[in-house]
Design a protein around this motif. Structure first.
Motif, short mmCIF file in Angstrom:
data_model
loop_
_atom_site.label_atom_id
_atom_site.label_comp_id
_atom_site.label_asym_id
_atom_site.label_seq_id
_atom_site.Cartn_x
_atom_site.Cartn_y
_atom_site.Cartn_z
N ASN A 97 0.84 -1.19 0.00
CA ASN A 97 0.00 0.00 0.00
C ASN A 97 0.88 1.25 0.00
O ASN A 97 1.20 1.81 1.05
CB ASN A 97 -0.92 -0.02 1.23
N PHE A 98 1.27 1.69 -1.20
CA PHE A 98 2.15 2.84 -1.31
C PHE A 98 1.41 4.15 -1.10
O PHE A 98 2.01 5.16 -0.73
CB PHE A 98 2.86 2.84 -2.66
N VAL A 99 0.11 4.16 -1.35
CA VAL A 99 -0.66 5.39 -1.20
C VAL A 99 -0.57 5.91 0.23
O VAL A 99 -0.45 7.12 0.47
CB VAL A 99 -2.14 5.16 -1.59
N ASN A 100 -0.59 5.01 1.20
CA ASN A 100 -0.54 5.39 2.61
C ASN A 100 0.84 5.18 3.24
O ASN A 100 0.96 5.06 4.46
CB ASN A 100 -1.59 4.61 3.40
N SER A 101 1.87 5.14 2.39
CA SER A 101 3.23 4.89 2.88
C SER A 101 3.71 6.00 3.81
O SER A 101 3.76 7.18 3.42
CB SER A 101 4.18 4.76 1.69
N LEU A 102 4.09 5.64 5.03
CA LEU A 102 4.63 6.62 5.97
C LEU A 102 5.98 7.14 5.48
O LEU A 102 6.31 8.32 5.66
CB LEU A 102 4.77 6.00 7.36
N ALA A 103 6.76 6.29 4.83
CA ALA A 103 8.06 6.71 4.31
C ALA A 103 7.90 7.84 3.30
O ALA A 103 8.64 8.84 3.33
CB ALA A 103 8.78 5.53 3.68
N ILE A 104 6.93 7.70 2.39
CA ILE A 104 6.69 8.74 1.40
C ILE A 104 6.24 10.04 2.07
O ILE A 104 6.71 11.13 1.75
CB ILE A 104 5.65 8.27 0.37
N LYS A 105 5.34 9.92 3.02
CA LYS A 105 4.83 11.11 3.71
C LYS A 105 5.94 11.84 4.45
O LYS A 105 6.02 13.07 4.44
CB LYS A 105 3.71 10.71 4.68
N GLU A 106 6.82 11.09 5.09
CA GLU A 106 7.90 11.73 5.84
C GLU A 106 8.95 12.35 4.92
O GLU A 106 9.55 13.37 5.25
CB GLU A 106 8.55 10.72 6.78
N LEU A 107 9.18 11.74 3.76
CA LEU A 107 10.14 12.32 2.81
C LEU A 107 9.71 13.72 2.37
O LEU A 107 10.55 14.60 2.15
CB LEU A 107 10.28 11.41 1.59
N VAL A 108 8.41 13.94 2.24
CA VAL A 108 7.91 15.24 1.77
C VAL A 108 7.35 16.08 2.91
O VAL A 108 6.61 17.04 2.69
CB VAL A 108 6.84 15.06 0.67
N ASN A 109 7.71 15.70 4.14
CA ASN A 109 7.26 16.44 5.33
C ASN A 109 5.74 16.57 5.39
O ASN A 109 5.20 17.59 5.82
CB ASN A 109 7.90 17.83 5.37
N HIS A 110 5.06 15.51 4.93
CA HIS A 110 3.61 15.42 4.99
C HIS A 110 2.91 16.50 4.16
O HIS A 110 1.74 16.84 4.41
CB HIS A 110 3.11 15.46 6.44
N ASN A 111 3.60 17.02 3.15
CA ASN A 111 2.99 17.97 2.22
C ASN A 111 2.50 17.22 0.98
O ASN A 111 3.16 16.30 0.50
CB ASN A 111 4.00 19.04 1.80
N LYS A 112 1.35 17.63 0.44
CA LYS A 112 0.80 16.98 -0.75
C LYS A 112 0.05 18.00 -1.59
O LYS A 112 -0.76 18.77 -1.09
CB LYS A 112 -0.15 15.84 -0.36
#
Length: 300
Positions: A97-112
């Motif tokens: 489940n990459f959509v909810n990946s914590l690693a991705i969110k932390e890489l972008v400082n939770h910005n989307k």
């Protein structure tokens, strides 16, 4: 550059990647050299920003490396771009489940930031995705064989290539016995034959999975080009090491490409199965076109 080339990460292959002709590279510790390059020194500047495109193709292994880089060099900002909701997931990681990946969110400082406008279709809706999901059979259009083709499996890809090669008149025939490099038994060429780059060639301007066309054939010299680049190849051995026939490519290989001409999606009945991975295959195959209603055809 690819993440592997840009950061200096060795390619670790498996049998499926070897089918595509990747070279096995012995694993070694490389993270320190990456960090030193990014941190800079008195001769070379440091890096402040890493931009990663086609995020849906980035797997867990690569995300862990990016996360480690961020942990060691917190000042580096990451911009990650891609369609996690609709595009294909990395091969072998379809269950994740990459959509909810914590690693991705932390890489972008939770910005989307979500962009709704599709430059291929000039629309702001998910109409195509919804049609692929709700009524894949309603998308079926038939036509005569097209020169450009997409398939799900390599077996079907080779069958389509063989069909088109058999239609060529007086082609140059190059024997390619080692079929585990993505080739058929022979590569047949005439002026206009489409080819796909198997590897990136440093200094030549050729990038892996880029489409080229045969421009001229003179003795052993073959010139290939596309709208961006031209290259002259002096021997057949280099040609078959660098390129494969592109009368048909897999849907995975087509990801990130845009097609303006007619093309056919093969094995449509197989990829019409009702699960998320096959939905992503249907959508990726259809959405390559600038006009999917008139330029995309199917074979069951």
């Amino acid at each position: 550059k690819t993440l592997h080339k840009g950061l200096g990460i060795p390619v670790i292959t498996d049998e499926e990647l070897l089918e595509e002709g990747e070279e096995q590279i012995e694993y070694k510790s490389f993270i320190n050299s990456i960090l030193k390059r990014l941190e800079g020194n008195e001769k070379k500047p440091c890096y402040d920003l890493l931009v990663v495109d086609e995020l849906s193709m980035v797997g867990g292994y690569m995300l862990s490396i990016l996360s480690y880089i961020k942990a060691r060099i917190p000042r580096i900002k990451f911009i990650l771009m891609g369609d996690l909701d609709h595009q294909l997931k990395p091969v072998g990681e379809e269950h994740r489940n990459f959509v909810n990946s914590l690693a991705i969110k932390e890489l972008v400082n939770h910005n989307k930031l979500t962009l709704h406008y599709n430059f291929r279709t000039n629309k702001t809706t998910d109409e195509l995705y919804e049609r692929c999901r709700d009524d894949p059979q309603g998308l079926i259009h038939y036509s005569e064989p097209t020169e450009k083709n997409l398939s799900y499996t390599h077996n079907k890809r080779k069958q389509i290539i063989e069909y088109h090669q058999d239609q060529l008149i007086n082609p140059l025939v190059i024997e390619t016995k080692n079929t585990k490099t993505g080739h058929n038994d022979n590569l047949k060429l005439v002026v206009g034959t489409p080819l796909i780059a198997r590897i990136s060639l440093k200094g030549s301007g050729i990038y892996k999975n880029e489409i080229y066309y045969v421009k001229s054939i003179e003795d052993d010299k073959i010139e290939v080009d596309n709208e961006r680049n031209t290259m002259e190849i002096d021997n057949k051995e280099d040609l078959i090491r660098w390129f494969c026939s592109a009368y048909c490519i897999t849907i995975h290989k087509s990801q990130s490409q845009t097609f303006t001409e007619d093309y056919t999606i093969h094995e449509w009945s197989y990829i019409s199965k009702n699960n998320d991975n096959f939905l992503r295959l249907r959508y990726t195959a259809m959405s390559r076109s600038i006009d999917y209603e008139n330029k995309v055809f199917m074979r069951l």
